[in-house]
Design an enzyme around this catalytic site. Sequence first.
Site, short mmCIF file in Angstrom:
data_model
loop_
_atom_site.label_atom_id
_atom_site.label_comp_id
_atom_site.label_asym_id
_atom_site.label_seq_id
_atom_site.Cartn_x
_atom_site.Cartn_y
_atom_site.Cartn_z
N ALA A 103 -21.03 71.08 25.75
CA ALA A 103 -19.65 71.02 26.25
C ALA A 103 -18.66 70.66 25.15
O ALA A 103 -19.03 70.40 24.00
CB ALA A 103 -19.57 70.03 27.40
N HIS A 104 -17.38 70.61 25.54
CA HIS A 104 -16.31 70.41 24.57
C HIS A 104 -16.40 69.08 23.84
O HIS A 104 -16.79 68.07 24.40
CB HIS A 104 -14.93 70.55 25.24
CG HIS A 104 -14.70 69.61 26.38
ND1 HIS A 104 -13.51 69.56 27.07
CD2 HIS A 104 -15.48 68.66 26.95
CE1 HIS A 104 -13.57 68.64 28.00
NE2 HIS A 104 -14.76 68.07 27.95
N ASN A 105 -16.09 69.15 22.55
CA ASN A 105 -16.00 67.98 21.68
C ASN A 105 -17.33 67.27 21.44
O ASN A 105 -17.35 66.13 20.98
CB ASN A 105 -14.96 66.98 22.19
CG ASN A 105 -13.56 67.53 22.10
OD1 ASN A 105 -12.98 67.90 23.13
ND2 ASN A 105 -13.00 67.60 20.90
#
Length: 330
Positions: free
Chosen positions: A243-245
């Site tokens: 997922a993001h980051n």
Amino acid sequence: MKSFTIEEINTILGGELVGSTTLKITGPEQLDKAEPHHISFIGSTKYIKYWNNSKASAAIVNENLTVDLEENRALIKVKNADLAMAKLLEVFNPQPPVFDHEIHPTAIIHDSAIIGKGCKIGAGCYIGKDVVLAEGVILYPNVTIMDETTIGSHTIVWSGTVIRERTEIGAYCIFHTNVSIGADGFGYRPSEDGRGLVKIPQIGNVIIGNGVEIGANSCVDRGKFSSTIIGDGCKIDNLVQIAHNCELGRSCIMAGHSGLAGSVTLGDGVIIGGSASIKDHTTIHSGATIGAGSGVMGDVEAGKTMLGYPATESREMLKQWVALRKLAKQ
């Protein structure tokens, strides 16, 4: 068809040849499926019993194992049978699909894109504005590379993969079929009136190091306002969600169906077992192992092995499982 004498194979592997066979070896195969022209491998004591009933004329064997020999059969003793078999598989590896054109006439390439020397671009590929491909990049048919993406030398991208805008990819990577790189991260918040959801824009990108391999149908989402980072040498299985980051250190391994929620950090050499789930904003420090199917709810110390749902240090979790079995028998 490729074929080798057992002596030629031993020269390739640099092992100790015990016994001999007059049969040419045409490929590797597992013990129970092998025919006389095959070579197999024995990496632990539990497989020795299958050797006697196998039709294989030869086997690669860990040097610390004792394996009986019959007439016209041979063993190649090595330090690590798995690594030796990997080297032999490279020898027998079939050639990849052939490109009739280095750049297929149906590929759509923006005028501003820079295509390095020796790149191969298959039918139906799309390469957007200001994309840069270093030398020797291979794009199989129907790959999409969106604007301002850079891809390092000798990276291979298989069909159906979509690499979104502003992605930075290193050299010698492999992306298998239908990989998604740089899609929106999953970010929503309840609206002020409580009657819906507000989408949080995801304006970051993805940065992938050198020598990274990502399996079919896996997803790496871009950061909300910075970067999702995959470190050098990471190996990602099929059907994995990052997922993001998230930030992965060097040489991490993630097995199939595992997933990282947003802003997870993995140190170097972390191993995530199949179907394991990692909670958002969690740090798993270098050298830790997360067992298959585990659910990590908090930070994990370096070198620890975690099991279960919720994940607990392995020795403690094993004690709990033993206690539950005893309780069930009462």
